[in-house]
Design a protein around this motif. Sequence first.
Motif, PDB file in Angstrom:
ATOM      1  N   GLY A   1       0.824  -1.204   0.000  1.00  0.00           N
ATOM      2  CA  GLY A   1       0.000   0.000   0.000  1.00  0.00           C
ATOM      3  C   GLY A   1       0.855   1.250   0.000  1.00  0.00           C
ATOM      4  N   ILE A   2       1.514   1.518   1.127  1.00  0.00           N
ATOM      5  CA  ILE A   2       2.441   2.644   1.282  1.00  0.00           C
ATOM      6  C   ILE A   2       3.719   2.059   1.861  1.00  0.00           C
ATOM      7  CG2 ILE A   2       2.833   4.895   2.346  1.00  0.00           C
ATOM      8  CD1 ILE A   2      -0.210   5.101   2.742  1.00  0.00           C
ATOM      9  N   ALA A   3       4.833   2.176   1.130  1.00  0.00           N
ATOM     10  CA  ALA A   3       6.046   1.468   1.557  1.00  0.00           C
ATOM     11  C   ALA A   3       7.290   2.313   1.379  1.00  0.00           C
ATOM     12  CB  ALA A   3       6.196   0.161   0.771  1.00  0.00           C
ATOM     13  N   GLY A   4       8.263   2.086   2.288  1.00  0.00           N
ATOM     14  CA  GLY A   4       9.595   2.645   2.141  1.00  0.00           C
ATOM     15  C   GLY A   4      10.486   1.673   1.409  1.00  0.00           C
ATOM     16  N   ASN A   5      11.809   1.941   1.431  1.00  0.00           N
ATOM     17  CA  ASN A   5      12.740   1.139   0.622  1.00  0.00           C
ATOM     18  C   ASN A   5      13.248  -0.140   1.299  1.00  0.00           C
ATOM     19  OD1 ASN A   5      14.178   0.643  -1.750  1.00  0.00           O
ATOM     20  ND2 ASN A   5      15.994   1.635  -0.952  1.00  0.00           N
ATOM     21  N   PRO A   6      13.714  -0.202   2.555  1.00  0.00           N
ATOM     22  CA  PRO A   6      13.896   0.872   3.523  1.00  0.00           C
ATOM     23  C   PRO A   6      15.349   1.370   3.574  1.00  0.00           C
ATOM     24  CG  PRO A   6      13.968  -1.235   4.631  1.00  0.00           C
ATOM     25  CD  PRO A   6      13.872  -1.527   3.157  1.00  0.00           C
ATOM     26  N   THR A   7      15.515   2.683   3.422  1.00  0.00           N
ATOM     27  CA  THR A   7      16.837   3.308   3.529  1.00  0.00           C
ATOM     28  C   THR A   7      16.716   4.634   4.275  1.00  0.00           C
ATOM     29  OG1 THR A   7      16.496   4.254   1.314  1.00  0.00           O
ATOM     30  CG2 THR A   7      17.827   2.249   1.458  1.00  0.00           C
ATOM     31  N   GLY A   8      15.999   4.618   5.404  1.00  0.00           N
ATOM     32  CA  GLY A   8      15.873   5.814   6.222  1.00  0.00           C
ATOM     33  C   GLY A   8      14.635   6.645   5.964  1.00  0.00           C
TER      34      GLY A   8
ATOM     35  N   CYS B   1       4.498  -0.146   5.445  1.00  0.00           N
ATOM     36  CA  CYS B   1       5.656  -0.904   5.926  1.00  0.00           C
ATOM     37  C   CYS B   1       6.964  -0.366   5.366  1.00  0.00           C
ATOM     38  CB  CYS B   1       5.505  -2.379   5.543  1.00  0.00           C
ATOM     39  SG  CYS B   1       5.355  -2.667   3.760  1.00  0.00           S
ATOM     40  N   ASP B   2       8.047  -0.870   5.959  1.00  0.00           N
ATOM     41  CA  ASP B   2       9.422  -0.665   5.476  1.00  0.00           C
ATOM     42  C   ASP B   2       9.917   0.771   5.598  1.00  0.00           C
ATOM     43  OD1 ASP B   2       9.603  -3.350   4.897  1.00  0.00           O
ATOM     44  OD2 ASP B   2       9.007  -3.120   2.804  1.00  0.00           O
ATOM     45  N   PHE B   3       9.443   1.480   6.643  1.00  0.00           N
ATOM     46  CA  PHE B   3       9.947   2.820   6.929  1.00  0.00           C
ATOM     47  C   PHE B   3      10.926   2.770   8.091  1.00  0.00           C
ATOM     48  CE2 PHE B   3       6.060   3.713   4.632  1.00  0.00           C
ATOM     49  CZ  PHE B   3       6.409   4.805   3.847  1.00  0.00           C
TER      50      PHE B   3
ATOM     51  N   GLY C   1       8.289  -0.038  14.996  1.00  0.00           N
ATOM     52  CA  GLY C   1       9.394   0.424  14.163  1.00  0.00           C
ATOM     53  C   GLY C   1       8.857   1.140  12.942  1.00  0.00           C
ATOM     54  N   GLY C   2       9.166   0.637  11.770  1.00  0.00           N
ATOM     55  CA  GLY C   2       8.718   1.260  10.528  1.00  0.00           C
ATOM     56  C   GLY C   2       7.570   0.563   9.860  1.00  0.00           C
ATOM     57  N   ASN C   3       6.855  -0.275  10.627  1.00  0.00           N
ATOM     58  CA  ASN C   3       5.716  -1.011  10.068  1.00  0.00           C
ATOM     59  C   ASN C   3       4.474  -0.807  10.921  1.00  0.00           C
ATOM     60  OD1 ASN C   3       7.412  -2.525   8.103  1.00  0.00           O
ATOM     61  ND2 ASN C   3       8.217  -3.499   9.945  1.00  0.00           N
ATOM     62  N   ILE C   4       3.318  -0.961  10.310  1.00  0.00           N
ATOM     63  CA  ILE C   4       2.092  -1.125  11.088  1.00  0.00           C
ATOM     64  C   ILE C   4       1.785  -2.611  11.104  1.00  0.00           C
ATOM     65  CG2 ILE C   4      -0.380  -0.674  11.187  1.00  0.00           C
ATOM     66  CD1 ILE C   4       0.140   2.131  10.249  1.00  0.00           C
ATOM     67  N   VAL C   5       1.672  -3.165  12.310  1.00  0.00           N
ATOM     68  CA  VAL C   5       1.567  -4.604  12.481  1.00  0.00           C
ATOM     69  C   VAL C   5       0.249  -4.973  13.150  1.00  0.00           C
ATOM     70  CG1 VAL C   5       4.075  -4.823  12.629  1.00  0.00           C
ATOM     71  CG2 VAL C   5       2.738  -4.590  14.731  1.00  0.00           C
ATOM     72  N   THR C   6      -0.076  -6.244  13.056  1.00  0.00           N
ATOM     73  CA  THR C   6      -1.263  -6.783  13.705  1.00  0.00           C
ATOM     74  C   THR C   6      -0.969  -7.012  15.182  1.00  0.00           C
ATOM     75  OG1 THR C   6      -0.634  -9.079  13.302  1.00  0.00           O
ATOM     76  CG2 THR C   6      -1.859  -7.960  11.546  1.00  0.00           C
ATOM     77  N   SER C   7      -1.987  -7.450  15.911  1.00  0.00           N
ATOM     78  CA  SER C   7      -1.800  -7.717  17.342  1.00  0.00           C
ATOM     79  C   SER C   7      -0.766  -8.807  17.586  1.00  0.00           C
ATOM     80  CB  SER C   7      -3.136  -8.112  17.978  1.00  0.00           C
ATOM     81  OG  SER C   7      -3.675  -9.259  17.335  1.00  0.00           O
ATOM     82  N   SER C   8      -0.550  -9.685  16.609  1.00  0.00           N
ATOM     83  CA  SER C   8       0.434 -10.760  16.754  1.00  0.00           C
ATOM     84  C   SER C   8       1.840 -10.328  16.337  1.00  0.00           C
ATOM     85  CB  SER C   8       0.013 -11.979  15.926  1.00  0.00           C
ATOM     86  OG  SER C   8       0.045 -11.684  14.541  1.00  0.00           O
ATOM     87  N   GLY C   9       1.965  -9.105  15.792  1.00  0.00           N
ATOM     88  CA  GLY C   9       3.275  -8.600  15.414  1.00  0.00           C
ATOM     89  C   GLY C   9       3.642  -8.761  13.963  1.00  0.00           C
ATOM     90  N   SER C  10       2.780  -9.394  13.154  1.00  0.00           N
ATOM     91  CA  SER C  10       3.073  -9.528  11.728  1.00  0.00           C
ATOM     92  C   SER C  10       2.646  -8.265  10.986  1.00  0.00           C
ATOM     93  CB  SER C  10       2.345 -10.743  11.144  1.00  0.00           C
ATOM     94  OG  SER C  10       0.943 -10.616  11.303  1.00  0.00           O
ATOM     95  N   VAL C  11       3.318  -7.986   9.881  1.00  0.00           N
ATOM     96  CA  VAL C  11       2.995  -6.788   9.103  1.00  0.00           C
ATOM     97  C   VAL C  11       1.563  -6.895   8.591  1.00  0.00           C
ATOM     98  CG1 VAL C  11       3.557  -5.450   7.042  1.00  0.00           C
ATOM     99  CG2 VAL C  11       5.390  -6.392   8.450  1.00  0.00           C
ATOM    100  N   ALA C  12       0.758  -5.877   8.868  1.00  0.00           N
ATOM    101  CA  ALA C  12      -0.652  -5.891   8.476  1.00  0.00           C
ATOM    102  C   ALA C  12      -0.783  -5.731   6.969  1.00  0.00           C
ATOM    103  CB  ALA C  12      -1.414  -4.787   9.190  1.00  0.00           C
TER     104      ALA C  12
END
Length: 214
Positions: free
Chosen positions: A94-101, A121-123, A143-154
């Motif tokens: 959906g909306i993602a970084g590279n991630p490089t900062g 994710c990936d910010f 961190g740089g992700n929005i995750v579910t209650s279990s910690g996996s990337v939503a």
Amino acid sequence: FSYNPSTKTLTVKGSYSGTGNIINNKIAGVTINAAADATLTSAESAVLAISAGTTITGSGKLSLSTGADCGIYVFDGAALTLDGVNLTAEGVWGIAGNPTGETLTIKNSTVNASGANGAICDFERITLSGCSITSPSGGRVSGGNIVTSSGSVATSVVIGLGGGGEPIDEPTYYDLYIDGTQVTSDNQADILGNGVFSYNPSTKTLTVKGSYSG
């Protein structure tokens, strides 16, 4: 599309479909203004490619869709701010970084993001102000992700206005990662949501019990 170089404002309204990046911004300080409802679709690439500091705002609803890449792809360490916008972003990401900062700030906005590989994710850092995660239930910034209650990337995230427009308190971030998930004051009691890892910042103690494979 129209552009005012004096104010660095790109105005978007209406619908447009293409195959490459519909908007590719390399100019720091640009504002993308959805002055009216706008729908942008790319068949083969990220709809918005952002490699310099950019703000997206506007009174219209901005809908971005691709079946091949990101709704919004932020790279080269750029900062993206969503400020007072109603945004939908759909793609493989959906909306993602590279991630490089790269950083993402969402202020007083309504956002619907979805992607099979990650919704937001990936910010390097995600900041929410005047809005909060309403779906998934128990969703949080890790961190740089929005995750579910279990910690996996939503894979699907809804962010709505909340707190009467007051900023949402940011968690404290620690320079400690468990299988890629940054430890914060929000998740320190059960970092991955499986009971294996917990962290006490007062004593700088990481407690491990049970089994985990990554």
